[in-house]
Design a protein around this motif. Structure first.
Motif, short mmCIF file in Angstrom:
data_model
loop_
_atom_site.label_atom_id
_atom_site.label_comp_id
_atom_site.label_asym_id
_atom_site.label_seq_id
_atom_site.Cartn_x
_atom_site.Cartn_y
_atom_site.Cartn_z
N ALA A 97 26.52 40.50 64.53
CA ALA A 97 27.86 41.02 64.24
C ALA A 97 28.18 40.80 62.77
CB ALA A 97 28.90 40.33 65.13
N TYR A 98 27.77 39.65 62.24
CA TYR A 98 27.97 39.36 60.81
C TYR A 98 27.18 40.36 59.96
CZ TYR A 98 27.68 36.78 56.38
OH TYR A 98 27.73 36.41 55.06
N TRP A 99 25.96 40.65 60.38
CA TRP A 99 25.16 41.67 59.67
C TRP A 99 25.87 43.02 59.68
CZ3 TRP A 99 23.28 45.82 62.68
CH2 TRP A 99 22.63 46.81 61.94
N LEU A 100 26.34 43.44 60.86
CA LEU A 100 26.97 44.75 60.98
C LEU A 100 28.24 44.84 60.14
CD1 LEU A 100 26.91 47.53 62.26
CD2 LEU A 100 28.02 46.59 64.30
N ALA A 101 28.99 43.73 60.08
CA ALA A 101 30.20 43.71 59.26
C ALA A 101 29.88 43.93 57.79
CB ALA A 101 30.94 42.39 59.45
N ASN A 102 28.68 43.56 57.37
CA ASN A 102 28.30 43.66 55.97
C ASN A 102 27.53 44.93 55.63
OD1 ASN A 102 28.79 41.00 54.21
ND2 ASN A 102 28.54 40.42 56.35
N VAL A 103 27.31 45.80 56.61
CA VAL A 103 26.63 47.07 56.34
C VAL A 103 27.56 47.97 55.52
CG1 VAL A 103 25.69 49.17 57.37
CG2 VAL A 103 25.17 46.95 58.39
N LEU A 104 27.11 48.39 54.37
CA LEU A 104 27.93 49.22 53.49
C LEU A 104 27.78 50.70 53.83
CD1 LEU A 104 27.14 47.45 50.07
CD2 LEU A 104 29.11 47.09 51.59
N GLY B 124 21.55 61.75 58.66
CA GLY B 124 20.16 61.33 58.49
C GLY B 124 19.97 60.31 57.39
N LYS B 125 20.63 60.53 56.24
CA LYS B 125 20.47 59.62 55.11
C LYS B 125 21.08 58.25 55.41
CE LYS B 125 20.18 63.03 51.36
NZ LYS B 125 20.77 63.50 50.10
N LYS B 126 22.22 58.24 56.07
CA LYS B 126 22.87 56.96 56.39
C LYS B 126 22.05 56.18 57.41
CE LYS B 126 27.71 57.82 55.28
NZ LYS B 126 29.12 57.81 55.80
N ALA B 127 21.50 56.89 58.39
CA ALA B 127 20.67 56.24 59.41
C ALA B 127 19.43 55.64 58.77
CB ALA B 127 20.29 57.23 60.50
N GLU B 128 18.83 56.39 57.87
CA GLU B 128 17.62 55.92 57.18
C GLU B 128 17.94 54.70 56.31
OE1 GLU B 128 14.29 57.58 53.97
OE2 GLU B 128 15.86 58.92 54.74
N LYS B 129 19.06 54.77 55.60
CA LYS B 129 19.47 53.66 54.74
C LYS B 129 19.75 52.41 55.55
CE LYS B 129 22.87 52.35 51.23
NZ LYS B 129 24.12 52.74 50.52
N VAL C 143 18.47 51.54 58.45
CA VAL C 143 17.20 50.99 58.93
C VAL C 143 16.52 50.20 57.82
CG1 VAL C 143 14.88 51.57 59.71
CG2 VAL C 143 16.85 52.73 60.71
N LYS C 144 16.52 50.74 56.59
CA LYS C 144 15.88 50.05 55.46
C LYS C 144 16.61 48.74 55.13
CE LYS C 144 13.88 54.09 53.13
NZ LYS C 144 13.91 54.94 51.91
N GLU C 145 17.95 48.79 55.15
CA GLU C 145 18.73 47.62 54.77
C GLU C 145 18.58 46.49 55.78
OE1 GLU C 145 22.75 48.73 54.04
OE2 GLU C 145 22.32 49.52 52.04
N ARG C 146 18.49 46.83 57.06
CA ARG C 146 18.40 45.76 58.06
C ARG C 146 17.05 45.05 57.99
NH1 ARG C 146 18.60 49.50 63.52
NH2 ARG C 146 16.42 50.19 63.55
N LYS C 147 16.05 45.72 57.46
CA LYS C 147 14.75 45.08 57.30
C LYS C 147 14.79 44.02 56.20
CE LYS C 147 11.95 48.99 58.91
NZ LYS C 147 10.96 50.04 58.53
N ARG C 148 15.73 44.21 55.25
CA ARG C 148 15.84 43.26 54.14
C ARG C 148 16.84 42.13 54.44
NH1 ARG C 148 15.70 48.15 50.86
NH2 ARG C 148 17.97 48.12 50.69
N TRP C 149 17.53 42.25 55.55
CA TRP C 149 18.58 41.26 55.87
C TRP C 149 18.02 40.18 56.79
CZ3 TRP C 149 23.78 41.00 54.38
CH2 TRP C 149 24.58 40.11 55.08
N ASP C 150 18.05 38.94 56.34
CA ASP C 150 17.63 37.81 57.16
C ASP C 150 18.81 37.43 58.06
OD1 ASP C 150 16.80 35.46 58.29
OD2 ASP C 150 16.51 34.39 56.41
N VAL C 151 18.81 37.93 59.29
CA VAL C 151 19.98 37.82 60.16
C VAL C 151 20.43 36.37 60.34
CG1 VAL C 151 20.88 38.26 62.46
CG2 VAL C 151 19.43 39.96 61.36
N GLU C 152 19.56 35.53 60.84
CA GLU C 152 19.96 34.15 61.10
C GLU C 152 20.11 33.36 59.81
OE1 GLU C 152 17.82 32.14 64.10
OE2 GLU C 152 18.20 33.67 65.62
N GLY C 153 19.31 33.67 58.80
CA GLY C 153 19.42 32.97 57.53
C GLY C 153 20.74 33.24 56.83
#
Length: 374
Positions: free
Chosen positions: A12-19, A53-58, A60-70
């Motif tokens: 939820a913290y990750w989703l709140a920070n998705v731009l 499409g562009k937002k979905a792709e972005k 997906v890329k951003e969540r790979k760089r986000w250390d959720v628990e960290g």
């Protein structure tokens, strides 16, 4: 030591920070998947049903760089609490508005839904009359057991909040910056005091500096958390009137302090009254007209019921469930068999007595001076 959390909080913290994705879409995605973690794990094709499409792709890329628990661990280390729209402890009044923030960062505690709340806002460069009325009504509202909501801005906002705190009441500040930043700096005393007698709230992540464009959106949170919005001095083209407009759109009551026709600081208030806003002449009269006095009396009855009669038996059961390590309201509900609202009401009473403390959003533990039953 970091507190324990359920499996969805870091997501939820990750989703709140998705731009690039608004609160409404985040809420829609969470409702669709039933959890923030499920949003995080959505395949790109499925995301594309909701996002371009562009937002979905972005995303997906951003969540790979986000250390959720960290990243969530870093937030905990800062001592800032976080609550998302999907959690039961998220304020119901705020959740009801159209563009409710997906996440809230806060110190102290969140406003109690059962306690009446009033926003006192107005001009930063106020008159002596405005200062006097803000202080008087802040003091009187606190005496009536009403929580005060404001933005801690210089002038009317901070004067009303300081008066409420000095009277022993509860006050909550909604900031246009991160909750970890005291703005304005001159309000440091009430900023620290509100951590103990209320809370400091923001929809912006810690470290977010105060910027002009961040303040208008926070006004919807001030009005969203309030039952009534009271305007004390506002010019004809005042930022304060943005909050009044938002309050009316949210279906909230708006009251205004009348002033002289020749006084520019009263132009906005007089205009609001002409358009149908309530005429603010006294706290007592306003509480009667809006039904807040009745709400306050119901709250007091529930609070006293938690301390006497059959309520004592329920309270003993709740005390047996509490411990010196934090427990969530959901845990206490499962262990005690009590209703959610009843638990919240009784926990509030115990917190006011200093026997229990809230350590994070929806989590409570015994205080050192708690009377242990043998």
């Amino acid at each position: 030591m970091n507190r324990k959390y359920n499996g969805d909080e870091p997501y939820a913290y990750w989703l709140a920070n998705v731009l690039g994705i608004g609160n409404r879409m985040k809420r829609k995605l969470s409702a669709y998947t039933k959890s923030a973690r499920a949003v995080y794990e959505m395949p790109e094709k499925e995301l594309a049903q909701f996002l371009s499409g562009k937002k979905a792709e972005k995303m997906v890329k951003e969540r790979k760089r986000w250390d959720v628990e960290g990243e969530y661990g870093k937030l905990q280390e800062k001592g800032v609490n976080f609550v998302s729209l999907s959690e039961p402890s998220y304020p119901e009044k705020l959740a009801a508005i159209e563009d409710a923030p997906f996440g809230l960062y806060f110190y102290g505690r969140l406003p109690d839904e059962s306690v009446p709340s009033v926003a006192i806002i107005g001009a930063r460069e106020c008159s002596e009359y405005g200062r006097y009325m803000a202080g008087l009504w802040g003091n009187q509202l606190a005496g009536e057991g009403v929580a005060l909501i404001s933005g801690m801005a210089r002038g009317i906002d901070s004067i009303g909040q300081r008066a409420a705190l000095e009277a022993g009441g509860n006050s909550y500040a909604v900031l246009g910056c991160g909750a970890d930043i005291c703005y304005p700096a001159e309000s440091r005393d009430i900023y620290e005091q509100m951590k103990m007698q209320g809370g400091i709230l923001s929809e912006y992540p810690p470290g977010t500096g105060p910027k002009p464009q961040l303040f208008p959106p926070r006004n919807r949170i001030i009005s969203g958390l309030s039952d009534v919005v009271v305007i004390i001095e506002a010019r004809e083209k005042s930022g304060t009137l943005i909050t009044a407009d938002m309050a009316l759109e949210q279906g909230k009551e708006v009251y205004a302090l009348p002033g002289r026709a020749t006084d520019s600081l009263s132009e906005g208030c007089n205009r609001l009254i002409k358009q149908g806003a309530g005429l603010m002449l006294s706290v007592s009269e306003m509480l009667e007209e809006t039904g807040l006095r009745e709400k306050k009396e119901r709250w007091e009855e529930n609070l006293s019921g938690a301390k006497s009669g059959e309520g004592d038996k329920g309270q003993v059961k709740l005390e047996d469930c509490l411990d010196f390590y934090p427990k969530s309201i959901e845990q206490l509900q499962g262990e005690s068999g009590m209703e959610y609202r009843e638990i919240v009401c009784r926990l509030m009473g115990l917190c006011m007595e200093g026997e229990v403390k809230q350590v994070s959003a929806g989590c409570y533990q015994k205080n050192g001076k708690y009377n242990i039953r043998i």
